[in-house]
Motif scaffolding. Structure first.
Motif, PDB file in Angstrom:
ATOM      1  N   GLY A 176     -16.553  18.531 -11.806  1.00 19.32           N
ATOM      2  CA  GLY A 176     -18.009  18.549 -11.395  1.00 19.32           C
ATOM      3  C   GLY A 176     -18.725  17.343 -11.961  1.00 19.32           C
ATOM      4  N   ALA A 177     -18.482  16.802 -12.984  1.00 16.52           N
ATOM      5  CA  ALA A 177     -19.131  15.527 -13.449  1.00 16.52           C
ATOM      6  C   ALA A 177     -18.962  14.388 -12.449  1.00 16.52           C
ATOM      7  N   GLY A 178     -17.703  14.609 -11.808  1.00 16.39           N
ATOM      8  CA  GLY A 178     -17.506  13.405 -10.917  1.00 16.39           C
ATOM      9  C   GLY A 178     -18.360  13.601  -9.657  1.00 16.39           C
ATOM     10  N   ILE A 179     -18.510  14.874  -9.000  1.00 11.42           N
ATOM     11  CA  ILE A 179     -19.165  15.104  -8.045  1.00 11.42           C
ATOM     12  C   ILE A 179     -20.708  14.912  -8.327  1.00 11.42           C
ATOM     13  N   LEU A 180     -20.949  15.149  -9.480  1.00 10.56           N
ATOM     14  CA  LEU A 180     -22.495  14.898  -9.838  1.00 10.56           C
ATOM     15  C   LEU A 180     -22.830  13.489  -9.750  1.00 10.56           C
ATOM     16  N   VAL A 181     -21.696  12.402 -10.410  1.00 10.94           N
ATOM     17  CA  VAL A 181     -21.937  11.004 -10.142  1.00 10.94           C
ATOM     18  C   VAL A 181     -21.738  10.697  -9.029  1.00 10.94           C
ATOM     19  N   GLY A 182     -21.023  11.118  -7.926  1.00  6.04           N
ATOM     20  CA  GLY A 182     -20.747  10.689  -6.265  1.00  6.04           C
ATOM     21  C   GLY A 182     -22.178  11.011  -5.816  1.00  6.04           C
ATOM     22  N   VAL A 183     -22.686  12.180  -6.033  1.00  2.07           N
ATOM     23  CA  VAL A 183     -24.185  12.385  -5.406  1.00  2.07           C
ATOM     24  C   VAL A 183     -25.069  11.616  -5.752  1.00  2.07           C
ATOM     25  N   THR A 184     -25.110  11.335  -7.051  1.00  2.00           N
ATOM     26  CA  THR A 184     -26.188  10.370  -7.578  1.00  2.00           C
ATOM     27  C   THR A 184     -26.139   8.966  -6.850  1.00  2.00           C
ATOM     28  N   ARG A 185     -24.875   8.477  -6.721  1.00  2.00           N
ATOM     29  CA  ARG A 185     -24.685   7.340  -6.532  1.00  2.00           C
ATOM     30  C   ARG A 185     -24.947   7.238  -4.865  1.00  2.00           C
ATOM     31  N   ALA A 186     -24.649   8.346  -4.149  1.00  2.00           N
ATOM     32  CA  ALA A 186     -25.129   8.434  -2.921  1.00  2.00           C
ATOM     33  C   ALA A 186     -26.616   8.522  -2.540  1.00  2.00           C
ATOM     34  N   ARG A 187     -27.438   9.302  -3.367  1.00  2.00           N
ATOM     35  CA  ARG A 187     -28.722   9.349  -3.210  1.00  2.00           C
ATOM     36  C   ARG A 187     -29.313   7.947  -3.531  1.00  2.00           C
ATOM     37  N   HIS A 188     -28.712   7.404  -4.463  1.00  2.00           N
ATOM     38  CA  HIS A 188     -29.146   5.909  -4.808  1.00  2.00           C
ATOM     39  C   HIS A 188     -29.116   4.932  -3.647  1.00  2.00           C
ATOM     40  N   HIS A 189     -27.968   4.954  -2.987  1.00  2.00           N
ATOM     41  CA  HIS A 189     -27.562   4.316  -1.854  1.00  2.00           C
ATOM     42  C   HIS A 189     -28.587   4.528  -0.442  1.00  2.00           C
ATOM     43  N   LEU A 190     -28.913   5.703  -0.527  1.00  2.00           N
ATOM     44  CA  LEU A 190     -29.831   6.152   0.773  1.00  2.00           C
ATOM     45  C   LEU A 190     -31.328   5.577   0.364  1.00  2.00           C
ATOM     46  N   GLY A 191     -31.659   5.389  -0.750  1.00  2.00           N
ATOM     47  CA  GLY A 191     -32.929   5.140  -1.274  1.00  2.00           C
ATOM     48  C   GLY A 191     -34.197   6.134  -1.466  1.00  2.00           C
ATOM     49  N   ARG A 210     -31.100  16.631   1.999  1.00  2.00           N
ATOM     50  CA  ARG A 210     -30.995  18.009   1.733  1.00  2.00           C
ATOM     51  C   ARG A 210     -29.379  18.514   1.442  1.00  2.00           C
ATOM     52  N   VAL A 211     -28.543  18.065   2.171  1.00  2.00           N
ATOM     53  CA  VAL A 211     -27.119  18.373   1.859  1.00  2.00           C
ATOM     54  C   VAL A 211     -26.643  17.777   0.587  1.00  2.00           C
ATOM     55  N   LEU A 212     -27.260  16.556   0.147  1.00  2.00           N
ATOM     56  CA  LEU A 212     -26.875  16.005  -1.120  1.00  2.00           C
ATOM     57  C   LEU A 212     -27.586  16.806  -2.346  1.00  2.00           C
ATOM     58  N   LYS A 213     -28.878  17.308  -2.064  1.00  2.00           N
ATOM     59  CA  LYS A 213     -29.324  18.223  -3.043  1.00  2.00           C
ATOM     60  C   LYS A 213     -28.462  19.414  -3.268  1.00  2.00           C
ATOM     61  N   TRP A 214     -28.237  19.950  -2.287  1.00  2.00           N
ATOM     62  CA  TRP A 214     -27.293  21.171  -2.616  1.00  2.00           C
ATOM     63  C   TRP A 214     -25.935  20.966  -3.125  1.00  2.00           C
ATOM     64  N   ALA A 215     -25.171  19.750  -2.840  1.00  2.00           N
ATOM     65  CA  ALA A 215     -24.120  19.252  -3.466  1.00  2.00           C
ATOM     66  C   ALA A 215     -24.638  19.118  -5.042  1.00  2.00           C
ATOM     67  N   ARG A 216     -25.581  18.390  -5.318  1.00  2.00           N
ATOM     68  CA  ARG A 216     -26.183  18.248  -6.643  1.00  2.00           C
ATOM     69  C   ARG A 216     -26.216  19.552  -7.486  1.00  2.00           C
ATOM     70  N   GLY A 217     -26.826  20.559  -6.775  1.00  2.00           N
ATOM     71  CA  GLY A 217     -27.291  21.699  -7.378  1.00  2.00           C
ATOM     72  C   GLY A 217     -25.668  22.528  -7.761  1.00  2.00           C
ATOM     73  N   LEU A 218     -24.769  22.486  -6.787  1.00  2.00           N
ATOM     74  CA  LEU A 218     -23.379  23.159  -6.886  1.00  2.00           C
ATOM     75  C   LEU A 218     -22.839  22.274  -7.932  1.00  2.00           C
ATOM     76  N   ALA A 219     -22.865  21.074  -8.119  1.00  2.00           N
ATOM     77  CA  ALA A 219     -22.224  20.473  -9.104  1.00  2.00           C
ATOM     78  C   ALA A 219     -22.747  20.714 -10.584  1.00  2.00           C
ATOM     79  N   VAL A 220     -24.096  20.941 -10.617  1.00  2.00           N
ATOM     80  CA  VAL A 220     -24.793  21.182 -11.901  1.00  2.00           C
ATOM     81  C   VAL A 220     -24.169  22.890 -12.251  1.00  2.00           C
ATOM     82  N   LEU A 221     -24.207  23.523 -11.290  1.00  2.00           N
ATOM     83  CA  LEU A 221     -23.717  24.863 -11.484  1.00  2.00           C
ATOM     84  C   LEU A 221     -22.285  25.066 -11.867  1.00  2.00           C
ATOM     85  N   THR A 222     -21.366  24.087 -11.354  1.00  2.00           N
ATOM     86  CA  THR A 222     -19.958  24.242 -11.665  1.00  2.00           C
ATOM     87  C   THR A 222     -19.837  23.772 -13.124  1.00  2.00           C
TER      88      THR A 222
END
Length: 113
Positions: free
Chosen positions: A98-113, A35-47
């Motif tokens: 913002g793009a770097g944060i979005l990539v980091g969130v995507t990698r973290a979500r992929h790592h979680l499965g 859920r926190v990663l979803k918020w981070a992804r949303g904030l990164a896209v908004l940024t």
């Protein structure tokens, strides 16, 4: 609300959203909270959207402030006072972060499965 106030509001929101998105990404990644990663992804896209809008608006105002062909160049700085001041490198930097944060969130979500 004047054009300069709107430009400053967008710039201020970029400076506020980036650390919050980065913190949410780091917390979500360390604790495995989706859920926190979803918020981070949303904030990164908004940024990213705000940074692109800020840069495009700044470029448009830059084109509008340029003198017409055949007109003598601006020698008096008070002649372009009607247009707001934009800091285009800050918008580009916010876009990249913002793009770097979005990539980091995507990698973290992929790592979680």
């Amino acid at each position: 609300m004047s054009d300069q106030e709107i430009a400053n509001l967008v710039l201020m929101s970029l400076f506020i959203l980036l650390p919050i998105a980065l913190g949410a990404m780091l917390v979500g990644r360390s604790r495995g909270n989706r859920r926190v990663l979803k918020w981070a992804r949303g904030l990164a896209v908004l940024t990213i959207v705000l940074a692109v809008a800020y840069d495009v608006a700044g470029a448009i105002y830059l084109l509008l402030a340029e003198p017409e062909p055949g007109h003598e160049p601006w020698t008096d700085p008070s002649a372009v006072v009607d247009y707001p001041t934009f800091f285009l490198p800050i918008g580009v930097g916010a876009l990249l972060v913002g793009a770097g944060i979005l990539v980091g969130v995507t990698r973290a979500r992929h790592h979680l499965g």
